[in-house]
Design a protein around this motif. Structure first.
Motif, PDB file in Angstrom:
ATOM      1  N   UNK A   1     -45.539   9.997-132.277  1.00 38.18           N
ATOM      2  CA  UNK A   1     -45.961   8.719-131.712  1.00 38.18           C
ATOM      3  C   UNK A   1     -46.089   8.839-130.209  1.00 38.18           C
ATOM      4  N   UNK A   2     -45.068   9.460-129.599  1.00 36.62           N
ATOM      5  CA  UNK A   2     -45.079   9.582-128.143  1.00 36.62           C
ATOM      6  C   UNK A   2     -46.204  10.497-127.690  1.00 36.62           C
ATOM      7  N   UNK A   3     -46.318  11.628-128.371  1.00 28.52           N
ATOM      8  CA  UNK A   3     -47.403  12.557-128.041  1.00 28.52           C
ATOM      9  C   UNK A   3     -48.739  11.861-128.167  1.00 28.52           C
ATOM     10  N   UNK A   4     -48.902  11.151-129.288  1.00 26.70           N
ATOM     11  CA  UNK A   4     -50.148  10.438-129.508  1.00 26.70           C
ATOM     12  C   UNK A   4     -50.412   9.434-128.410  1.00 26.70           C
ATOM     13  N   UNK A   5     -49.391   8.691-128.054  1.00 27.02           N
ATOM     14  CA  UNK A   5     -49.540   7.681-127.015  1.00 27.02           C
ATOM     15  C   UNK A   5     -49.947   8.330-125.696  1.00 27.02           C
ATOM     16  N   UNK A   6     -49.225   9.365-125.310  1.00 24.01           N
ATOM     17  CA  UNK A   6     -49.528  10.029-124.038  1.00 24.01           C
ATOM     18  C   UNK A   6     -50.935  10.607-124.047  1.00 24.01           C
ATOM     19  N   UNK A   7     -51.272  11.294-125.131  1.00 23.91           N
ATOM     20  CA  UNK A   7     -52.612  11.878-125.232  1.00 23.91           C
ATOM     21  C   UNK A   7     -53.684  10.812-125.139  1.00 23.91           C
ATOM     22  N   UNK A   8     -53.437   9.695-125.822  1.00 21.10           N
ATOM     23  CA  UNK A   8     -54.424   8.628-125.808  1.00 21.10           C
ATOM     24  C   UNK A   8     -54.617   8.109-124.391  1.00 21.10           C
ATOM     25  N   UNK A   9     -53.527   7.875-123.691  1.00 23.29           N
ATOM     26  CA  UNK A   9     -53.635   7.381-122.319  1.00 23.29           C
ATOM     27  C   UNK A   9     -54.401   8.384-121.468  1.00 23.29           C
ATOM     28  N   UNK A  10     -54.071   9.649-121.620  1.00 21.47           N
ATOM     29  CA  UNK A  10     -54.745  10.689-120.836  1.00 21.47           C
ATOM     30  C   UNK A  10     -56.253  10.669-121.093  1.00 21.47           C
ATOM     31  N   UNK A  11     -56.614  10.657-122.371  1.00 21.22           N
ATOM     32  CA  UNK A  11     -58.049  10.673-122.698  1.00 21.22           C
ATOM     33  C   UNK A  11     -58.726   9.423-122.189  1.00 21.22           C
ATOM     34  N   UNK A  12     -58.076   8.280-122.371  1.00 17.63           N
ATOM     35  CA  UNK A  12     -58.684   7.032-121.921  1.00 17.63           C
ATOM     36  C   UNK A  12     -58.880   7.055-120.400  1.00 17.63           C
ATOM     37  N   UNK A  13     -57.880   7.538-119.691  1.00 17.63           N
ATOM     38  CA  UNK A  13     -58.020   7.626-118.233  1.00 17.63           C
ATOM     39  C   UNK A  13     -59.137   8.582-117.864  1.00 17.63           C
ATOM     40  N   UNK A  14     -59.200   9.700-118.585  1.00 16.17           N
ATOM     41  CA  UNK A  14     -60.248  10.681-118.293  1.00 16.17           C
ATOM     42  C   UNK A  14     -61.625  10.073-118.499  1.00 16.17           C
ATOM     43  N   UNK A  15     -61.772   9.365-119.582  1.00 17.02           N
ATOM     44  CA  UNK A  15     -63.079   8.747-119.850  1.00 17.02           C
ATOM     45  C   UNK A  15     -63.379   7.700-118.788  1.00 17.02           C
ATOM     46  N   UNK A  16     -62.374   6.952-118.415  1.00 15.20           N
ATOM     47  CA  UNK A  16     -62.570   5.955-117.373  1.00 15.20           C
ATOM     48  C   UNK A  16     -63.022   6.605-116.083  1.00 15.20           C
ATOM     49  N   UNK A  17     -62.381   7.719-115.755  1.00 13.55           N
ATOM     50  CA  UNK A  17     -62.768   8.471-114.559  1.00 13.55           C
ATOM     51  C   UNK A  17     -64.207   8.931-114.677  1.00 13.55           C
ATOM     52  N   UNK A  18     -64.516   9.456-115.855  1.00 17.44           N
ATOM     53  CA  UNK A  18     -65.871   9.947-116.105  1.00 17.44           C
ATOM     54  C   UNK A  18     -66.896   8.850-115.864  1.00 17.44           C
ATOM     55  N   UNK A  19     -66.576   7.673-116.347  1.00 19.32           N
ATOM     56  CA  UNK A  19     -67.562   6.600-116.290  1.00 19.32           C
ATOM     57  C   UNK A  19     -67.635   5.947-114.925  1.00 19.32           C
TER      58      UNK A  19
END
Lengths: 291, 401, 340
Positions: free
Chosen positions: A144-162
């Motif tokens: 759960x924690x790994x998933x949560x952290x990974x999700x935040x990371x990816x979401x931030x990355x995509x946000x940065x990308x956009x």
């Protein structure tokens, strides 16, 4: 009334799970926001990520963290031609055509999965199995924690990308006014292709995480599709942070629903929420009217 | 506008008639005249696909063996058996229409059943209405009896009341020490409600266990966070679950995710097929599930059937091959005994069945059921091991980790 | 009810033709009932499925084709009808016909109930909203033991023979055809199409947008509910997964789009095609579904008016009609998908 431990645990799990659900919904949000496409095959893209993990990555012996970017790349590579040859030609038709096409695609994919992988229930052993973390009265799985952290990371990355890259600028331009964007030299078709690929990549990674926490079958996609819709509508189309907020909110509300009515009502909570939001505030909690 | 309408109506008429003719043509399937068709609708896809696969093998093997033994001679004519299987996708609607298709189009003389009450009921109701004999396994007897008084449908399986009690008896017999706190998690399908909703609570009381948690959920639910948090908090040492495989896997994983491990974990229905052990991996170790057959049982052909299955399919054996193999053989034997293609005669012959098959002794009572005895099986290292009763045990009980 | 848009003479001729062709069509479909031995028992079963699906398709076409309301919630009304019928037959001892009529009322009532919420959703959101609605109802029914929960209900009365069921399905189909024909030839259909094409403009011109949509919605839902009721009679046992399952919504949509959305013949052509396909591929259900999905994709791309549209354009090309009128006709016959 349940004791405090259970409530706290439920809420914490709800937040963590919400992060993962947000990632799962991210692809849908981007595609809907930029291309105006309601991708009814999104659930099947999630499951595709799960199958890629089970049948390609794990046999290759790739460690789970390494495998994720590979899954993302593969999903993008597989999705790009789908958009280019199946959806792009429908650009001058009304939006229902594209939506119904994705619907047809979801039917095709479900049955292709059954034909290729059979109907067995699958689950992903992520990392070194399922171990749990205990912080005071709160206990949850590492995944759960790994998933949560990974999700935040990816979401931030995509946000940065956009928000910070040239591609992102083109993407935002195409979303708000495709005609003006085209006039200004943005290759809208190319942007759409990459957007769809990005959406599929996010879906694939989200699918891996979901497949690690739960189990999946070829037809599991439909359940997650509606959850994803609820999140997208909660947070506002195409709004990246909104998707995250929507996911967390849905996770918590589902936990509350589960606490008060029982786990069976979790999905119902999501659906009712979706319907209410659609009817009362379709631009989402963070969206602007008409945005 | 009017010309368009003209074209429309003409094409509509032509299309509809053509389609009807096409449909009719397709409907008259041709089959060999000296074949006896045995029909079966099975869940070959969908959540119950794990069971359907084994059943198909069991049915097909029985039919193949009967043909190798010369088929059957009725009124001087030689007949071979032919099994036709249709996938009902774990959908009762499809099970019902498959049964109709098998009887009306594929000209099935008799039928074999699907798996789990919802699917079996759907097909059995059709067969009963059309007075077509149907023998089934994979349907707990209590649920079977509660639908109606059957005349043409026969069930060979265990009684869920007995199965539900097995885990309690096992704990007593093997002396598994717990503080007698118990949690129940069950789906709200027909058998889940009976086993989890009525039988287990009554038994818990009888054996002096305290129920600290009782959770009910729908069959397609995948999130159990609340239920699992509750388990963690209340910490029962005995956990009984009745759910289908995808859910059983989810529940087991989510229990481990919060760090909850009971001393005794019984997962009925869902933990049966090998898929469960494969999908849950190491987490399947120590999970109990009621069993009605094991290759080690001393019934005719038991271990040979198991070896044959593993050799032919490369999969691990499941008890469902025995149940289905026996059901098909009961039907075949009845046809041979009746020496007739008349369904009523075959039905009478089924009623007179009294023989020991690979799954055990089969003899039907006046509710058209034949009961199989119960044992407790446990997953150990991805393999099912019988741990109770002692005289049938092939291994010792371990605790889940 | 004089229509100001079509010249009176043409309207009469068109109506006459509609009736003539409808009668012939219904006779073709109905003759197996009258001529014993014309159809095998299996033929009746395929026929039942065909007629039921045709009814559903006609109803959905009214909503989505003529009304532009692309719904993925067919299952909600289908299931509501099934449960209403079974409930009345089991617990109130009603015979089939009144129970069927009650199903129709149930369907229409449900439509009226959700319409204020659902009509606020525009375009694609309407579709997603109806999908969410259907799922929500399904989950609700599964969790509520008042309606039998996941086990559902078993019929107290045995279902009648398949020939009788076929007759009832035929009657229902006749009824649906009449309702659709009346609708299409009345002013209501013009109002509905106006709303479909441009709601704001229609409102300006004085069309009562909500009422028009509501009437179409209730009509379609009543028909869907009756189909659900008939299916319940046939099955003899209902539960939420089967009755409210998404496959009903999926099948109906595929059938109409492949057949030709917005065209009077579309649902019929589509149903016949799909049922024939499913019979042909009966031994390979996954392949059959995958192919249906593929055909759906291809049709949307290459033949937006479906098979019917294709047939019309082929017919037209064969007869060499490239006149001005011909093109106007083609434009007139265009579906919602084209006009958007």
């Amino acid at each position: 009334m349940e004791n405090v431990d259970i409530v706290i645990n439920s809420l914490v799990s709800g937040v963590l799970l919400g992060g993962v659900l947000a990632l799962a919904a991210l692809g849908l949000s981007i595609v809907l926001g930029v291309m105006g496409l309601v991708n009814l095959a999104h659930g099947e893209l999630l499951i595709a990520g799960g199958y890629l993990m089970v049948f390609v990555m794990q046999p290759l012996g790739l460690s789970s963290l390494l495998a994720l970017p590979l899954v993302a790349v593969l999903m993008a590579a597989l999705a790009w031609p789908l958009q280019r040859y199946m959806l792009q030609p429908l650009a001058d038709k009304p939006p229902e055509s594209a939506m119904m096409t994705t619907f047809g695609l979801s039917i095709v994919l479900q049955n292709v999965y059954i034909m290729l992988f059979h109907a067995d229930t699958r689950s992903i052993q992520f990392g070194n199995g399922v171990s749990s973390i205990q912080i005071g009265p709160v206990g949850f799985g590492r995944i759960y924690l790994i998933g949560f952290v990974l999700s935040i990371v990816v979401i931030l990355a995509v946000h940065f990308l956009i928000s910070r890259t040239a591609f992102g600028r083109d993407l935002r331009a195409s979303a708000s006014d495709p005609v003006a964007a085209a006039v200004n030299g943005v290759d809208v078709r190319r942007v759409h292709g990459w957007t769809f690929a990005l959406g599929a990549a996010c879906a694939g990674v989200g699918g891996v995480l979901i497949g690690s926490i739960f189990a999946f079958t070829p037809i599991s996609g439909a359940t997650y599709l509606l959850n994803a819709f609820a999140i997208v509508v909660l947070g506002g189309l195409g709004n990246i942070f909104g998707t995250l907020v929507g996911g967390l909110l849905l996770g918590v509300l589902q936990s509350l629903g589960g606490l008060m009515l029982g786990d069976g009502y979790r999905d119902l909570v999501g659906l009712v929420l979706l319907l209410l939001m659609l009817a009362l505030r379709p631009q989402g909690l963070l969206g602007r009217k008409g945005g | 506008m009017k010309r368009a309408f003209q074209g429309l109506r003409k094409s509509r008429l032509v299309a509809a008639s053509a389609g009807l003719v096409l449909g009719l043509a397709a409907a008259t399937a041709c089959h060999a005249a000296n074949e006896i068709v045995i029909g079966a609708s099975l869940p070959l896809s969908g959540p119950l696909a794990g069971f359907g696969k084994y059943q198909q093998w069991g049915y097909q093997t029985a039919v193949d063996d009967a043909n190798k033994a010369g088929g059957v001679t009725i009124d001087g004519k030689q007949y071979t058996f032919r099994l036709i299987v249709r996938d009902d996708k774990t959908d009762p609607n499809v099970a019902a229409s498959n049964t109709e298709t098998l009887i009306s189009r594929d000209k099935a003389l008799v039928m074999l059943g699907s798996c789990t009450p919802a699917l079996v009921n759907a097909g059995a109701l059709v067969a009963e209405r059309k007075k077509v004999p149907l023998v089934t396994g994979c349907d707990p007897l209590g649920a079977f009896r509660s639908v109606r008084k059957w005349h043409y449908v026969w069930d060979i399986f265990f009684d869920e009341a007995e199965l539900s009690e097995a885990v309690f008896k096992m704990m007593d017999d093997l002396g598994v020490k717990t503080d007698k706190t118990l949690a129940l998690l069950h789906d709200n399908g027909p058998d889940g409600k009976v086993v989890g909703g009525q039988i287990w609570p009554a038994l818990a009381k009888k054996y002096g266990y305290k129920i600290v948690q009782k959770t009910e959920f729908p069959v397609d639910n995948m999130q159990f966070t609340t239920a699992v948090s509750e388990l963690k908090s209340k910490n029962p040492q005995v956990v009984l679950v009745d759910a289908i495989t995808p859910q059983a896997v989810s529940i087991r994983k989510q229990m481990a995710a919060v760090g909850f491990v009971p001393k005794v974990l019984d997962m009925e229905k869902g933990a049966e097929p090998e898929q469960f052990a494969k999908a849950a991996g190491k987490l399947s170790d120590g999970v109990l599930v009621g069993a009605y057959w094991d290759p080690s049982f001393k019934y005719p052909g038991a271990s040979q059937l198991s070896k044959r299955f593993e050799k032919e399919t490369g999969l691990s054996v499941s008890q469902h091959i025995a149940d289905s193999h026996a059901a098909a053989n009961v039907m075949i034997d009845a046809i041979i005994a009746a020496k007739s293609l008349d369904r009523a005669q075959i039905n009478k012959a089924i009623a007179k069945t009294d023989k020991v098959y690979v799954v055990g002794p089969v003899k039907f009572d006046q509710t058209n059921t034949s009961k199989l005895p119960i044992a407790m099986s446990q997953w150990q290292d991805g393999k099912p091991v019988i741990v109770w009763p002692r005289d049938l045990a092939t291994g010792t009980y371990i605790q889940p980790k | 009810m004089q229509t100001q848009i079509k010249p009176a003479a043409h309207a009469d001729a068109a109506a006459c033709r509609t009736i003539a062709y409808s009668v012939v069509l219904l006779a073709v479909v109905g003759f197996p009932i009258v001529v014993p031995g014309a159809l095998s028992s299996y033929g009746f079963e395929v026929g039942f499925r065909l007629l039921l699906l045709m009814t559903l398709a006609e109803a959905w076409n009214l909503l989505a084709g003529y009304g532009g309301l692309v719904s993925l919630g067919t299952a909600s009304f289908f299931g509501a009808g099934g449960y209403m019928l079974m409930g009345l037959m089991n617990f109130a001892g009603l015979p089939v016909l009144p129970a069927l009529l009650a199903s129709a009322v149930a369907g229409a009532a449900l439509a009226a109930l959700v319409s204020p919420a659902v009509f606020r959703l525009k375009g694609l959101y309407f579709t997603v909203g109806t999908l969410a609605l259907a799922e929500a109802i399904r989950l609700f029914m599964i969790n509520t033991s008042y309606f039998g929960g996941a086990t559902g209900w078993f019929a107290v009365v045995d279902p009648p023979s398949v020939q009788v069921l076929y007759l009832w399905a035929w009657v229902l189909f006749v009824f649906a055809t009449i309702v659709l024909s009346l609708y299409v030839s009345s002013r209501l259909s013009i109002a509905l199409k106006a709303v479909r094409d441009d709601e704001a403009a229609a409102d300006q011109v004085g069309v009562r947008v909500f009422r028009v949509k509501l009437l179409a919605f209730m009509t379609a839902s009543a028909l869907m509910a009756m189909a659900g009721g008939l299916q319940a009679v046939k099955l003899g046992a209902i539960e939420p997964y089967g009755m409210f399952g998404i496959s009903w919504s999926v099948d109906v949509l595929s059938v109409v789009i492949i057949g030709g959305i917005g065209l009077r013949a579309g649902p019929l052509v589509g149903t016949v095609f799909i049922v024939a396909l499913s019979e042909w591929l009966a031994d390979y259900p996954d392949v059959h579904l995958a192919i249906t999905g593929l055909i759906l994709i291809v049709v949307i791309r290459c033949a937006p008016q479906g098979l019917t549209g294709l047939a019309i354009s082929l017919w037209r090309r064969r007869n060499g009609r490239r006149t001005q009128t011909g093109r106007a006709d083609a434009a007139g016959a265009q579906s919602a998908l084209e006009r958007g």
